[in-house]
Motif scaffolding. Structure first.
Motif, PDB file in Angstrom:
ATOM      1  N   LYS A 262       0.833  -1.208   0.000  1.00  0.00           N
ATOM      2  CA  LYS A 262       0.000   0.000   0.000  1.00  0.00           C
ATOM      3  C   LYS A 262       0.867   1.257   0.000  1.00  0.00           C
ATOM      4  N   ASP A 263       1.929   1.231   0.801  1.00  0.00           N
ATOM      5  CA  ASP A 263       2.835   2.369   0.852  1.00  0.00           C
ATOM      6  C   ASP A 263       3.517   2.572  -0.501  1.00  0.00           C
ATOM      7  N   GLY A 264       3.899   1.460  -1.134  1.00  0.00           N
ATOM      8  CA  GLY A 264       4.499   1.550  -2.463  1.00  0.00           C
ATOM      9  C   GLY A 264       3.548   2.180  -3.473  1.00  0.00           C
ATOM     10  N   GLN A 265       2.277   1.812  -3.390  1.00  0.00           N
ATOM     11  CA  GLN A 265       1.290   2.398  -4.301  1.00  0.00           C
ATOM     12  C   GLN A 265       1.126   3.897  -4.061  1.00  0.00           C
ATOM     13  N   GLN A 266       1.110   4.289  -2.791  1.00  0.00           N
ATOM     14  CA  GLN A 266       0.961   5.711  -2.478  1.00  0.00           C
ATOM     15  C   GLN A 266       2.149   6.519  -2.989  1.00  0.00           C
ATOM     16  N   ARG A 267       3.332   5.914  -2.952  1.00  0.00           N
ATOM     17  CA  ARG A 267       4.534   6.624  -3.376  1.00  0.00           C
ATOM     18  C   ARG A 267       4.696   6.664  -4.898  1.00  0.00           C
ATOM     19  N   TYR A 268       4.452   5.526  -5.562  1.00  0.00           N
ATOM     20  CA  TYR A 268       4.847   5.385  -6.958  1.00  0.00           C
ATOM     21  C   TYR A 268       3.673   5.210  -7.921  1.00  0.00           C
ATOM     22  N   GLY A 269       2.457   5.117  -7.383  1.00  0.00           N
ATOM     23  CA  GLY A 269       1.286   4.974  -8.232  1.00  0.00           C
ATOM     24  C   GLY A 269       0.614   3.634  -8.019  1.00  0.00           C
ATOM     25  N   GLU A 270      -0.705   3.642  -8.093  1.00  0.00           N
ATOM     26  CA  GLU A 270      -1.483   2.425  -7.834  1.00  0.00           C
ATOM     27  C   GLU A 270      -1.081   1.286  -8.750  1.00  0.00           C
ATOM     28  N   ARG A 271      -0.722   1.608 -10.004  1.00  0.00           N
ATOM     29  CA  ARG A 271      -0.382   0.575 -10.980  1.00  0.00           C
ATOM     30  C   ARG A 271       1.117   0.583 -11.305  1.00  0.00           C
ATOM     31  N   ALA A 272       1.917   1.013 -10.342  1.00  0.00           N
ATOM     32  CA  ALA A 272       3.372   0.960 -10.530  1.00  0.00           C
ATOM     33  C   ALA A 272       3.827  -0.494 -10.632  1.00  0.00           C
ATOM     34  N   GLN A 273       4.907  -0.720 -11.344  1.00  0.00           N
ATOM     35  CA  GLN A 273       5.471  -2.063 -11.431  1.00  0.00           C
ATOM     36  C   GLN A 273       5.873  -2.560 -10.045  1.00  0.00           C
ATOM     37  N   SER A 274       5.595  -3.821  -9.782  1.00  0.00           N
ATOM     38  CA  SER A 274       5.805  -4.356  -8.428  1.00  0.00           C
ATOM     39  C   SER A 274       7.263  -4.299  -7.997  1.00  0.00           C
ATOM     40  N   ASP A 275       8.201  -4.417  -8.932  1.00  0.00           N
ATOM     41  CA  ASP A 275       9.621  -4.388  -8.567  1.00  0.00           C
ATOM     42  C   ASP A 275      10.084  -3.025  -8.066  1.00  0.00           C
ATOM     43  N   ARG A 276       9.280  -2.000  -8.282  1.00  0.00           N
ATOM     44  CA  ARG A 276       9.645  -0.672  -7.782  1.00  0.00           C
ATOM     45  C   ARG A 276       9.538  -0.598  -6.249  1.00  0.00           C
ATOM     46  N   ILE A 277       9.089  -1.663  -5.610  1.00  0.00           N
ATOM     47  CA  ILE A 277       9.028  -1.664  -4.147  1.00  0.00           C
ATOM     48  C   ILE A 277      10.430  -1.499  -3.557  1.00  0.00           C
ATOM     49  N   ILE A 278      11.479  -1.848  -4.309  1.00  0.00           N
ATOM     50  CA  ILE A 278      12.854  -1.621  -3.858  1.00  0.00           C
ATOM     51  C   ILE A 278      13.108  -0.144  -3.615  1.00  0.00           C
ATOM     52  N   GLU A 279      12.389   0.727  -4.299  1.00  0.00           N
ATOM     53  CA  GLU A 279      12.657   2.158  -4.226  1.00  0.00           C
ATOM     54  C   GLU A 279      12.259   2.752  -2.876  1.00  0.00           C
ATOM     55  N   ARG A 280      11.399   2.095  -2.128  1.00  0.00           N
ATOM     56  CA  ARG A 280      11.111   2.535  -0.757  1.00  0.00           C
ATOM     57  C   ARG A 280      12.398   2.531   0.065  1.00  0.00           C
ATOM     58  N   LEU A 281      13.175   1.472  -0.098  1.00  0.00           N
ATOM     59  CA  LEU A 281      14.425   1.351   0.650  1.00  0.00           C
ATOM     60  C   LEU A 281      15.500   2.279   0.078  1.00  0.00           C
ATOM     61  N   GLU A 282      15.522   2.434  -1.232  1.00  0.00           N
ATOM     62  CA  GLU A 282      16.474   3.381  -1.826  1.00  0.00           C
ATOM     63  C   GLU A 282      16.184   4.802  -1.342  1.00  0.00           C
ATOM     64  N   ASP A 283      14.902   5.164  -1.301  1.00  0.00           N
ATOM     65  CA  ASP A 283      14.534   6.506  -0.837  1.00  0.00           C
ATOM     66  C   ASP A 283      14.911   6.715   0.630  1.00  0.00           C
ATOM     67  N   ALA A 284      14.755   5.659   1.437  1.00  0.00           N
ATOM     68  CA  ALA A 284      15.009   5.778   2.871  1.00  0.00           C
ATOM     69  C   ALA A 284      16.493   5.831   3.200  1.00  0.00           C
ATOM     70  N   THR A 285      17.326   5.224   2.348  1.00  0.00           N
ATOM     71  CA  THR A 285      18.750   5.097   2.659  1.00  0.00           C
ATOM     72  C   THR A 285      19.657   5.960   1.787  1.00  0.00           C
ATOM     73  N   GLY A 286      19.160   6.391   0.633  1.00  0.00           N
ATOM     74  CA  GLY A 286      20.014   7.090  -0.320  1.00  0.00           C
ATOM     75  C   GLY A 286      20.894   6.156  -1.128  1.00  0.00           C
ATOM     76  N   LEU A 287      20.744   4.853  -0.935  1.00  0.00           N
ATOM     77  CA  LEU A 287      21.525   3.868  -1.680  1.00  0.00           C
ATOM     78  C   LEU A 287      20.835   3.546  -3.004  1.00  0.00           C
ATOM     79  N   LYS A 288      21.615   3.165  -3.996  1.00  0.00           N
ATOM     80  CA  LYS A 288      21.070   2.731  -5.270  1.00  0.00           C
ATOM     81  C   LYS A 288      21.415   1.258  -5.477  1.00  0.00           C
ATOM     82  N   ILE A 289      20.380   0.428  -5.596  1.00  0.00           N
ATOM     83  CA  ILE A 289      20.590  -1.019  -5.715  1.00  0.00           C
ATOM     84  C   ILE A 289      20.654  -1.362  -7.196  1.00  0.00           C
ATOM     85  N   LEU A 290      21.830  -1.145  -7.775  1.00  0.00           N
ATOM     86  CA  LEU A 290      22.050  -1.307  -9.202  1.00  0.00           C
ATOM     87  C   LEU A 290      23.367  -2.032  -9.452  1.00  0.00           C
TER      88      LEU A 290
END
Length: 313
Positions: A262-290
Motif C-alpha cells: 500500500k505504501d508503495g502504491q501511495q509513493r509510486y502509483g497504484e499501478r506501478a510495477q511491483s519491482d519498484r518496491i525496492i525504491e522505498r528502501l532506496e529513498d530511505a537510505t540514499g543507496l542505489k541497488i544497481l
C-alpha cells in the motif's frame, strides 16, 4: 475444437499466442480493440463478444484482471452455456467466486475449470509456464491437451476452486520473497558489498528463490518492469489474507506485506510495477541497488516443448 479467449493483456495475450502458435482454431475478445486486431493479424478470429464466443466455441477461456471482470463476462456468457461447453478460468480469482460461477456453468450442463498460471510473463510467452487445474478428473482430461499447449507443467489440484486457492498462496509467497530480497540486497549494499557478487551469492545458496533469480535481475538493471503491477499484487495478497481470515488463521507477515505494498502504491502509483518496491528502501537510505550486466527484460531461453501432467507427491 473451436477455442475462445477473453482477456489479451500481459498474461492472456501470451497464453493465447501459444494456442495460435500451435494451430488452435482461436477466437479472441478484449475491451482493447488494438489487442484484438493484433491477434487477428496473427491468425485468430475476432470473437465479437463474450456471448458470441460462448455460442461459437466449444471452449471459452477467460484471463481477466479481477473477480469482478470475470463475473461481468460470465453474466454475458451463461445464457449460452449448454451440454458440451467448457469454461476455463485462467484469471487469479476468488475461491468463492469461481465456485459460484462454476456451479452455474455446471448446472447448465457445461464443464468449469479453474486453471491459473504461475511462473512469470516471460514463461507464459513461450508456453513454459506452470498451470494448476481444479475440476473433476473427466473435465481435467478434456482440457489437458489445451493446457499442455499453454504450459510446461500441469498439476490437477482437485475439485473446482482448489487451483485458485493454491494460486493466491504462490503469489503471496512470491511477494514475501520480493520484499525480503529487496531488504537483503539493500543491507548488502549498505555493508559495501558488490551487487553482482551479492546476486550470485544468493543465487547459489540456500537463500535463493525463483523471485531472486528473475526479479532481482530487473531490480539490479534498473528496469524494474516485470509486467506485473502493484494493484495486481494487492488483489492477490488480499485474496490470500481473505482465505486466512475466513478460517480464523492469525497471520503476521501477510498484513505487513499488504501495508508495505500500500505504501508503495501511495509513493509510486497504484499501478506501478511491483519491482519498484525496492525504491522505498532506496529513498530511505540514499543507496542505489544497481549493477552492470543485468537484463532490461526477462527472456525465457528454455526451449518450448509440449507440456505434461505433473503428479502430486
Amino acid at each position: 475444437m473451436k477455442v475462445g479467449f477473453i482477456g489479451l493483456g500481459n498474461v492472456g495475450g501470451k497464453l493465447s499466442g501459444s494456442l495460435l502458435r500451435n494451430g488452435v482454431d482461436l477466437y479472441v475478445h478484449d475491451l482493447n480493440a488494438d489487442f484484438v486486431a493484433a491477434k487477428v493479424a496473427a491468425g485468430a478470429k475476432d470473437g465479437a463478444s463474450p456471448a458470441d464466443l460462448m455460442q461459437t466455441c466449444d471452449v471459452v477461456i477467460t484471463c481477466l484482471p479481477s473477480p469482478a471482470a470475470s463475473a461481468a463476462v460470465m453474466a454475458e456468457m451463461l445464457p449460452h452455456v449448454g451440454p458440451g461447453k467448457i469454461w476455463m478460468e485462467m484469471s487469479t480469482t476468488d475461491e468463492a467466486e469461481i465456485k459460484r460461477l462454476g456451479a452455474a456453468v455446471i448446472n447448465a450442463g457445461g464443464t468449469a475449470v479453474d486453471c491459473p498460471v504461475s511462473g512469470g510473463c516471460h514463461r507464459a510467452d513461450t508456453g513454459n509456464i506452470s498451470i494448476f487445474a481444479g475440476c473433476d478428473r473427466p473435465g481435467f482430461d478434456r482440457v489437458l491437451p489445451l493446457l499442455t499447449l499453454m504450459g510446461r507443467r500441469v498439476l490437477h489440484t482437485g475439485d473446482l476452486g482448489t487451483a485458485s486457492v493454491l494460486k493466491v498462496m504462490t503469489n503471496y509467497l512470491a511477494t514475501v520473497n520480493l520484499v525480503s530480497v529487496c531488504e537483503a540486497m539493500t543491507v548488502m549494499k549498505g555493508a559495501g558489498m558488490d551487487m553482482a557478487t551479492t546476486y550470485q551469492a544468493i543465487a547459489m545458496s540456500s537463500g535463493t528463490s525463483f523471485v531472486h533469480e528473475t526479479e532481482s535481475q530487473l531490480i539490479l538493471s534498473g528496469s524494474r518492469d516485470v509486467n506485473f503491477t502493484m494493484d495486481l499484487i494487492q488483489k492477490d495478497i488480499g485474496l490470500f489474507q481473505k482465505l486466512a481470515d475466513q478460517r480464523s488463521i492469525p497471520l503476521e507477515l501477510s498484513p505487513l506485506i499488504i501495508e508495505i505494498m500500500k505504501d508503495g502504491q501511495q509513493r509510486y502509483g497504484e499501478r506501478a510495477q511491483s519491482d519498484r518496491i525496492i525504491e522505498r528502501l532506496e529513498d530511505a537510505t540514499g543507496l542505489k541497488i544497481l549493477a552492470d550486466g543485468f537484463p532490461q527484460e526477462l527472456i525465457d531461453d528454455e526451449p518450448e516443448e509440449r507440456g505434461y501432467e505433473v503428479a502430486a507427491r
